[in-house]
Design an enzyme around this catalytic site. Structure first.
Site, short mmCIF file in Angstrom:
data_model
loop_
_atom_site.label_atom_id
_atom_site.label_comp_id
_atom_site.label_asym_id
_atom_site.label_seq_id
_atom_site.Cartn_x
_atom_site.Cartn_y
_atom_site.Cartn_z
CE LYS A 3 -3.86 -2.15 2.43
NZ LYS A 3 -4.71 -2.04 3.65
CE1 TYR A 27 -9.23 -2.44 -0.37
CE2 TYR A 27 -8.50 -0.74 -1.89
CZ TYR A 27 -8.21 -1.73 -0.98
OH TYR A 27 -6.90 -2.02 -0.66
CG ASN A 33 -3.30 -2.41 6.99
OD1 ASN A 33 -3.02 -2.27 5.81
ND2 ASN A 33 -4.49 -2.77 7.40
CG HIS A 71 -5.38 -6.24 0.15
ND1 HIS A 71 -6.55 -6.37 0.85
CD2 HIS A 71 -5.54 -6.95 -1.00
CE1 HIS A 71 -7.39 -7.13 0.15
NE2 HIS A 71 -6.80 -7.48 -0.98
CD GLU A 98 -8.48 -9.11 -3.46
OE1 GLU A 98 -9.13 -8.44 -2.66
OE2 GLU A 98 -7.48 -9.79 -3.13
#
Length: 140
Positions: A11, A51, A114, A117, A128
């Site tokens: 990310k 998302y 974080n 993913h 995905e």
């Protein structure tokens, strides 16, 4: 044990801190093989599409803003039980709860930033992967 593929994303909070190589090394050291990888800067439309499952959640707008704030590295990983292995090496979503030595324990800044993913199931992984890669880009 089954050889499978999973989707992985590094990310913007991690790419901004130049952690792409360090995170990829952790994945490879865990026995996963990168069979496709590219650096992208998600558009708002791409982030909203990727998302979409979270569209009705209160954090959706913030998530889209975060994911469009900088470059992201999208990857296809391959290995024995790759989905589970990737999730184990990522660690808990909240880095405070992540096991020692996991990506999130080592690199994440917060529950929102974080760093990574990963797909949670074979169906999600397939979806995905297809979202970001054509078949010709995956070169195992």
């Amino acid at each position: 044990m089954a050889i499978e593929r999973t989707f992985s994303m590094i990310k913007p909070d991690a790419t901004k801190r130049n952690l792409t190589g360090a995170i990829t090394k952790m994945l490879e050291d865990a026995g996963l093989r990168v069979v496709a990888s590219k650096r992208v800067w998600m558009s708002k439309r791409e982030a909203e599409g990727f998302y979409a499952v979270h569209k009705e959640r209160p954090f959706f707008g913030e998530l889209v803003d975060t994911m469009t704030s900088g470059p992201t590295v999208v990857q296809v990983l391959e290995g024995e039980n790759a989905i589970l292995k990737n999730r184990e090496i990522m660690g808990a979503t909240n880095p405070a709860n992540a096991d020692e030595g996991t990506i999130r324990k080592v690199h994440a800044l917060s529950i929102g930033e974080n760093s990574v993913h990963g797909s949670d199931a074979p169906e999600t992984a397939a979806q995905e992967i297809k979202y970001w890669f054509s078949d010709t880009e995956i070169v195992g």
